[in-house]
Design a protein around this motif. Structure first.
Motif, PDB file in Angstrom:
ATOM      1  N   TYR A   1      -7.092  -5.310  -6.525  1.00 36.08           N
ATOM      2  CA  TYR A   1      -6.195  -4.617  -5.609  1.00 36.08           C
ATOM      3  C   TYR A   1      -5.571  -3.465  -6.377  1.00 36.08           C
ATOM      4  O   TYR A   1      -4.635  -3.653  -7.162  1.00 36.08           O
ATOM      5  N   ARG A   2      -6.097  -2.258  -6.156  1.00 33.04           N
ATOM      6  CA  ARG A   2      -5.632  -1.115  -6.949  1.00 33.04           C
ATOM      7  C   ARG A   2      -5.874   0.198  -6.211  1.00 33.04           C
ATOM      8  O   ARG A   2      -6.740   0.288  -5.330  1.00 33.04           O
TER       9      ARG A   2
ATOM     10  N   ILE B   1       0.848  -1.206   0.000  1.00 35.10           N
ATOM     11  CA  ILE B   1       0.000   0.000   0.000  1.00 35.10           C
ATOM     12  C   ILE B   1       0.878   1.250   0.000  1.00 35.10           C
ATOM     13  O   ILE B   1       0.561   2.258  -0.646  1.00 35.10           O
ATOM     14  N   ARG B   2       1.994   1.177   0.701  1.00 37.74           N
ATOM     15  CA  ARG B   2       2.938   2.312   0.712  1.00 37.74           C
ATOM     16  C   ARG B   2       3.437   2.602  -0.700  1.00 37.74           C
ATOM     17  O   ARG B   2       3.543   3.772  -1.105  1.00 37.74           O
ATOM     18  N   ASP B   3       3.745   1.553  -1.462  1.00 38.63           N
ATOM     19  CA  ASP B   3       4.200   1.748  -2.845  1.00 38.63           C
ATOM     20  C   ASP B   3       3.100   2.381  -3.697  1.00 38.63           C
ATOM     21  O   ASP B   3       3.379   3.201  -4.574  1.00 38.63           O
ATOM     22  N   PHE B   4       1.849   1.977  -3.449  1.00 35.19           N
ATOM     23  CA  PHE B   4       0.716   2.587  -4.165  1.00 35.19           C
ATOM     24  C   PHE B   4       0.695   4.097  -3.936  1.00 35.19           C
ATOM     25  O   PHE B   4       0.549   4.885  -4.877  1.00 35.19           O
ATOM     26  N   VAL B   5       0.815   4.484  -2.674  1.00 40.55           N
ATOM     27  CA  VAL B   5       0.752   5.911  -2.323  1.00 40.55           C
ATOM     28  C   VAL B   5       1.912   6.675  -2.953  1.00 40.55           C
ATOM     29  O   VAL B   5       1.739   7.804  -3.455  1.00 40.55           O
ATOM     30  N   LEU B   6       3.101   6.068  -2.955  1.00 43.99           N
ATOM     31  CA  LEU B   6       4.264   6.734  -3.564  1.00 43.99           C
ATOM     32  C   LEU B   6       4.050   6.936  -5.060  1.00 43.99           C
ATOM     33  O   LEU B   6       4.425   7.984  -5.617  1.00 43.99           O
ATOM     34  N   LYS B   7       3.454   5.964  -5.730  1.00 41.40           N
ATOM     35  CA  LYS B   7       3.155   6.104  -7.156  1.00 41.40           C
ATOM     36  C   LYS B   7       2.124   7.206  -7.381  1.00 41.40           C
ATOM     37  O   LYS B   7       2.214   7.974  -8.352  1.00 41.40           O
ATOM     38  N   TYR B   8       1.148   7.298  -6.491  1.00 43.19           N
ATOM     39  CA  TYR B   8       0.150   8.372  -6.590  1.00 43.19           C
ATOM     40  C   TYR B   8       0.836   9.729  -6.451  1.00 43.19           C
ATOM     41  O   TYR B   8       0.523  10.674  -7.195  1.00 43.19           O
ATOM     42  N   ARG B   9       1.773   9.840  -5.530  1.00 41.90           N
ATOM     43  CA  ARG B   9       2.505  11.099  -5.331  1.00 41.90           C
ATOM     44  C   ARG B   9       3.338  11.463  -6.555  1.00 41.90           C
ATOM     45  O   ARG B   9       3.640  12.635  -6.782  1.00 41.90           O
ATOM     46  N   GLU B  10       3.706  10.449  -7.349  1.00 41.84           N
ATOM     47  CA  GLU B  10       4.470  10.704  -8.575  1.00 41.84           C
ATOM     48  C   GLU B  10       3.583  11.210  -9.712  1.00 41.84           C
ATOM     49  O   GLU B  10       4.101  11.614 -10.758  1.00 41.84           O
ATOM     50  N   GLY B  11       2.268  11.149  -9.519  1.00 41.11           N
ATOM     51  CA  GLY B  11       1.371  11.680 -10.538  1.00 41.11           C
ATOM     52  C   GLY B  11       0.480  10.660 -11.213  1.00 41.11           C
ATOM     53  O   GLY B  11      -0.294  11.007 -12.116  1.00 41.11           O
ATOM     54  N   TYR B  12       0.529   9.405 -10.785  1.00 43.02           N
ATOM     55  CA  TYR B  12      -0.308   8.373 -11.390  1.00 43.02           C
ATOM     56  C   TYR B  12      -1.714   8.418 -10.804  1.00 43.02           C
ATOM     57  O   TYR B  12      -1.898   8.599  -9.597  1.00 43.02           O
ATOM     58  N   GLU B  13      -2.715   8.256 -11.678  1.00 45.72           N
ATOM     59  CA  GLU B  13      -4.114   8.292 -11.253  1.00 45.72           C
ATOM     60  C   GLU B  13      -4.647   6.903 -10.898  1.00 45.72           C
ATOM     61  O   GLU B  13      -5.564   6.774 -10.099  1.00 45.72           O
ATOM     62  N   ILE B  14      -4.072   5.866 -11.516  1.00 46.06           N
ATOM     63  CA  ILE B  14      -4.474   4.482 -11.249  1.00 46.06           C
ATOM     64  C   ILE B  14      -3.210   3.653 -11.057  1.00 46.06           C
ATOM     65  O   ILE B  14      -2.287   3.732 -11.870  1.00 46.06           O
ATOM     66  N   VAL B  15      -3.176   2.870  -9.986  1.00 48.18           N
ATOM     67  CA  VAL B  15      -2.040   1.992  -9.722  1.00 48.18           C
ATOM     68  C   VAL B  15      -2.588   0.574  -9.534  1.00 48.18           C
ATOM     69  O   VAL B  15      -3.384   0.325  -8.634  1.00 48.18           O
ATOM     70  N   TYR B  16      -2.162  -0.338 -10.396  1.00 41.91           N
ATOM     71  CA  TYR B  16      -2.642  -1.714 -10.340  1.00 41.91           C
ATOM     72  C   TYR B  16      -1.704  -2.574  -9.495  1.00 41.91           C
ATOM     73  O   TYR B  16      -0.477  -2.535  -9.674  1.00 41.91           O
ATOM     74  N   GLY B  17      -2.274  -3.362  -8.609  1.00 41.30           N
ATOM     75  CA  GLY B  17      -1.512  -4.370  -7.888  1.00 41.30           C
ATOM     76  C   GLY B  17      -1.469  -5.641  -8.714  1.00 41.30           C
ATOM     77  O   GLY B  17      -2.509  -6.230  -9.013  1.00 41.30           O
ATOM     78  N   VAL B  18      -0.286  -6.072  -9.111  1.00 31.65           N
ATOM     79  CA  VAL B  18      -0.128  -7.217 -10.009  1.00 31.65           C
ATOM     80  C   VAL B  18       0.683  -8.306  -9.318  1.00 31.65           C
ATOM     81  O   VAL B  18       1.757  -8.028  -8.763  1.00 31.65           O
ATOM     82  N   ARG B  19       0.199  -9.521  -9.380  1.00 35.33           N
ATOM     83  CA  ARG B  19       0.899 -10.647  -8.776  1.00 35.33           C
ATOM     84  C   ARG B  19       2.144 -11.008  -9.589  1.00 35.33           C
ATOM     85  O   ARG B  19       2.086 -11.098 -10.823  1.00 35.33           O
ATOM     86  N   ARG B  20       3.260 -11.231  -8.917  1.00 36.74           N
ATOM     87  CA  ARG B  20       4.484 -11.649  -9.603  1.00 36.74           C
ATOM     88  C   ARG B  20       4.346 -13.067 -10.147  1.00 36.74           C
ATOM     89  O   ARG B  20       4.789 -13.376 -11.237  1.00 36.74           O
ATOM     90  N   LYS B  21       3.750 -13.936  -9.363  1.00 34.04           N
ATOM     91  CA  LYS B  21       3.595 -15.337  -9.750  1.00 34.04           C
ATOM     92  C   LYS B  21       2.351 -15.899  -9.073  1.00 34.04           C
ATOM     93  O   LYS B  21       1.774 -15.260  -8.199  1.00 34.04           O
ATOM     94  N   ARG B  22       1.964 -17.116  -9.468  1.00 31.44           N
ATOM     95  CA  ARG B  22       0.747 -17.730  -8.947  1.00 31.44           C
ATOM     96  C   ARG B  22       1.069 -19.070  -8.281  1.00 31.44           C
ATOM     97  O   ARG B  22       0.353 -20.058  -8.433  1.00 31.44           O
ATOM     98  N   ASP B  23       2.170 -19.106  -7.515  1.00 35.30           N
ATOM     99  CA  ASP B  23       2.609 -20.351  -6.892  1.00 35.30           C
ATOM    100  C   ASP B  23       1.624 -20.866  -5.853  1.00 35.30           C
ATOM    101  O   ASP B  23       1.574 -22.072  -5.578  1.00 35.30           O
ATOM    102  N   THR B  24       0.845 -19.971  -5.239  1.00 33.46           N
ATOM    103  CA  THR B  24      -0.089 -20.397  -4.200  1.00 33.46           C
ATOM    104  C   THR B  24      -1.367 -20.994  -4.777  1.00 33.46           C
ATOM    105  O   THR B  24      -2.170 -21.555  -4.035  1.00 33.46           O
ATOM    106  N   ASP B  25      -1.570 -20.882  -6.097  1.00 34.27           N
ATOM    107  CA  ASP B  25      -2.772 -21.419  -6.734  1.00 34.27           C
ATOM    108  C   ASP B  25      -2.591 -22.891  -7.095  1.00 34.27           C
ATOM    109  O   ASP B  25      -1.474 -23.378  -7.257  1.00 34.27           O
ATOM    110  N   THR B  26      -3.703 -23.586  -7.246  1.00 34.56           N
ATOM    111  CA  THR B  26      -3.662 -24.945  -7.743  1.00 34.56           C
ATOM    112  C   THR B  26      -3.289 -24.928  -9.229  1.00 34.56           C
ATOM    113  O   THR B  26      -3.369 -23.890  -9.891  1.00 34.56           O
ATOM    114  N   TRP B  27      -2.876 -26.107  -9.747  1.00 42.57           N
ATOM    115  CA  TRP B  27      -2.505 -26.194 -11.156  1.00 42.57           C
ATOM    116  C   TRP B  27      -3.665 -25.759 -12.042  1.00 42.57           C
ATOM    117  O   TRP B  27      -3.480 -25.012 -13.005  1.00 42.57           O
TER     118      TRP B  27
END
Length: 340
Positions: free
Chosen positions: A168-169, A115-141
């Motif tokens: 998550y955005r 969430i802190r990274d979201f706020v920092l991106k907003y301070r940089e001037g972004y209107e929308i910040v998407y939370g994106v998963r790096r990988k899906r290891d916790t999911d089933t096959w």
């Protein structure tokens, strides 16, 4: 609007979240107080929990938490309207109360530390910040590969869907104002938000294990959700039906020519197997096509009626509108112990 020190509202849709709601408040409260101490957000930032017709004690706990902590607010919907509508209700309610919002599910699988990274991106001037998963290891096959297939299918249809992004955005007030102009009854926020077109970026994180409870999206709901997204945002399936019709017509011309030649040559005995396969194939195609067209007609039916997406039964605004959180000197030890 204060871009460098915004008032933040964190919107959390809830459905039968009794086992996890208090832990969710604890973790999000830690994030809020940390950001306040760094002066990245204002002291009157808040949490908004949207109760989507829960059958357990979720709303009762939200009321208790609201009475206990000045930054906790609640919104009780009159009935269960589904995750997307409940999320929209929270976003629209928070829109005029803050400079930007962050939406997150109550199950704590999305890492609250970014969430802190979201706020920092907003301070940089972004209107929308998407939370994106790096990988899906916790999911089933199955879930991992079905999700991959879903995103590829959406992309092939020309839809602007962010890969491995759920709900998550961060959205600024300007982005929320644009979102409020979309009047769809058939709501698929993951596809609508990219259509807004304002300056956006992505923040990557690792998805965590569920803290408690069970998934609110079993296989049947996941399939319905995917179908909703595809048919709400694209007419490509209808075009596919049209293309299939032309293909079948072309095949019928070839079969017709073959039958005519066979008759002229005296070979007119038809095979039972080929006849049955043809009948069942064409019949299946017709039924699938009718079902797909019916799906679109059903959506038109819902849109024409223009029923409200949600009805609010009760609204509990946060009590820290004048910086109560700061004036009470809330520290990390009080958040961790719930001020006891």
């Amino acid at each position: 609007m204060n871009r460098q020190r915004p008032k933040l509202g964190i919107v959390v849709p809830c459905y039968n979240e009794e086992p996890v709601i208090e832990e969710t408040v604890r973790q999000l409260s830690e994030v809020l107080t940390s950001l306040m101490r760094e002066e990245l957000i204002t002291q009157d930032s808040f949490l908004l929990f949207v109760n989507d017709g829960s059958a357990d004690r979720t709303w009762e706990l939200i009321e208790q938490l609201h009475d206990r902590y000045p930054w906790v607010s609640g919104l009780k919907l009159a009935a269960n309207v589904g995750h997307q509508n409940a999320l929209l209700a929270g976003l629209m309610q928070a829109k005029d109360r803050c400079d930007c919002t962050i939406s997150i599910d109550a199950d704590l699988q999305d890492d609250v530390r970014v969430i802190r990274d979201f706020v920092l991106k907003y301070r940089e001037g972004y209107e929308i910040v998407y939370g994106v998963r790096r990988k899906r290891d916790t999911d089933t096959w199955f879930k991992r590969n079905s999700a991959l297939g879903f995103y590829r299918l959406m992309k092939s249809m020309g839809l602007k869907v962010v890969h491995n992004h759920a709900d998550y955005r961060l959205m600024s007030r300007a982005a929320l104002e644009h979102l409020s102009k979309f009047r769809e009854v058939n709501l698929f926020l993951r596809g609508l938000v990219p259509l807004i077109g304002l300056k956006s970026t992505e923040v990557y994180y690792d998805r965590l294990e569920r803290f408690a409870g069970e998934s609110k999206y079993p296989l049947k709901k996941m399939i319905n959700f995917a179908l909703e997204g595809i048919t709400s945002l694209s007419v490509e399936p209808i075009r596919f039906v049209t293309g299939s019709g032309f293909l079948c017509f072309g095949i019928s011309l070839i079969v017709g020519i073959y039958s005519l030649i066979s008759k002229l040559m005296g070979n007119t005995v038809s095979g039972w197997t080929s006849l049955m396969l043809s009948v069942w194939f064409i019949g299946g195609m017709v039924l699938i096509s009718l079902g797909l067209i019916g799906e679109y007609v059903g959506k038109i039916y819902k849109e024409v009626k223009s029923r409200p997406l949600y009805l609010i039964e009760r609204d509990l605004p946060a009590q820290n509108t004048s910086g109560a959180a700061a004036s009470k000197g809330l520290g990390a030890e009080q958040v961790n112990g719930y001020g006891r």
